[in-house]
Write a protein that holds these residues in place. Structure first.
Motif: not given
Length: 376
Positions: A25-27, A29-30, A33, A53, A56-57, A60-61, A260
């Motif tokens: 998710p952090r990848l 989302a980045a 964004e 996930e 969570q995503m 993050l965004t 990420e």
């Protein structure tokens, strides 16, 4: 770019959904964004794991993002749930899988682990995952290894989801169009990871069409928007793919070394390590053709691996996990496209902006050349 894709993207950049823990998710989302379209990999997860996930995503965004699903693989009889092409798939040889398991016994002993159960399932929880995505829709859903039924695609469209299906030939792209998808992911032979072929046959390991040629061929045959995938690492390649007729591009290997990314450190480092001199399509790790860096495991076992997916995937999963835990790149599936040497270690959002700027510079230079030529 099509109007539907325009609503999802500020930059024509899609982050490939890399299964196995890379597209976390952090990848995704980045990337979203930064104005691209981030993707979560639904493959190899339970429906509940995929849903966690997604939740969570969303924390993050607020930007659009997608989820990728693997199509169910046909049983030996050739009957496959939800796939319009499953009947043409070649049945796997259970005896060959057993022979391969004997060959891998030494690997299991070396990594002090057991081989996986090859009979751990062939549908990857497809129906349960679809139910989640219909109940709680995301902006986009893509499919790999085949074409969903028209009914599935229509249901997702009613839910407000944009649908994409991978194709590696003109014939596959036509099947995607007939089924009613919104776009085709045109995957060239240069791509890292699994080739998204709809029909896996033992003799397709070395065949395939380069991305730019495939875009042109598919563009003349189908009327859907195209997302180009395969070896793209620089903005100049993005500009070339768009000029050839794509509406957007999908990059995977380019995002593997980002901080990420969920890829193992050994995988990230191997992309630019001179020890790894190139890539090759192999069945060694999963039983399906996939492009990865040539390492010891691929060299020693690739020629013996049967055409048996996901049986071989299940069989080797504990080996790959143990090798990653040990930081042993020689035993891992180091999925990478042909452009892996151009990998850049920078934050994913920054990479999206750099790629977009590079592509923009190419377009600006082309426009200036055209204007100068008109004035002469």
């Amino acid at each position: 770019m099509s109007s539907a894709l325009t609503g999802l993207l500020r930059h024509p950049i899609v982050q490939a959904p890399m299964a196995g823990g890379v597209s976390v998710p952090r990848l995704a989302a980045a990337v979203s964004e930064a104005g691209g379209l981030g993707f979560l990999a639904g493959g190899y997860k339970t429906a509940d794991g995929m849903y966690r996930e997604i939740k969570q995503m969303r924390g993050l965004t607020s930007r659009p993002f997608g989820v990728n699903l693997f199509m169910p693989q046909p049983e030996q009889s050739g009957a496959g749930a939800g796939s319009t092409t499953a009947a043409g798939a070649a049945p796997f040889d259970a005896g060959a899988v057993e022979v391969y398991a004997h060959q891998l016994a030494g690997e299991a002993a070396w990594y002090r682990t057991e081989l996986g159960d090859p009979d751990s399932g062939r549908d990857d929880g497809y129906d349960a995952k679809l139910a989640v995505l219909l109940d709680d829709p995301v902006a986009a859903v893509s499919f790999h290894f085949g074409v969903p039924s028209p009914e599935v695609l229509a249901s997702l469209r009613r839910a407000g989801t944009f649908t994409l299906v991978t194709a590696t030939t003109v014939e596959e792209a036509l099947a995607v169009e007939r089924a009613g998808a919104d776009a085709v992911i045109v995957q060239g032979i240069e791509a890292g990871g699994h080739q998204g072929t709809h029909r896996d046959v033992p003799d397709n390991d070395g065949s395939g069409i380069g991305l730019l040629s495939l875009i042109a061929l598919v563009r003349e045959a189908v009327g859907l928007p195209l997302v180009a995938a395969g070896g793209i690492m620089r903005g100049s390649q993005i500009a070339a793919a768009l000029a050839a007729g794509a509406s957007a591009v999908q990059l995977g290997t380019a995002f593997v070394p980002t901080p990420e990314s969920g890829a193992a450190a050994a995988h990230k480092e191997a992309l630019t390590d001179p020890l790894f001199v190139g890539t090759r399509l192999t069945r060694a790790f999963t039983g399906r053709p996939a492009r990865g860096l040539v390492n010891r495991f691929l060299r020693e076992h690739g020629r013996y691996a049967p055409a048996a997916y996901p049986e071989v995937h299940h069989l080797t999963a504990p080996l790959r996990k143990a090798a990653a835990a040990a930081g042993d790149a020689q035993g891992m599936a180091l999925w990478a496209g042909q452009g892996h040497r151009m990998a850049r270690d920078m934050p994913a959002g920054e990479l999206v902006e750099v790629l977009a700027a590079e592509a923009g510079a190419v377009w600006a230079a082309s426009a200036a050349d055209a204007e100068g030529g008109a004035g002469r």
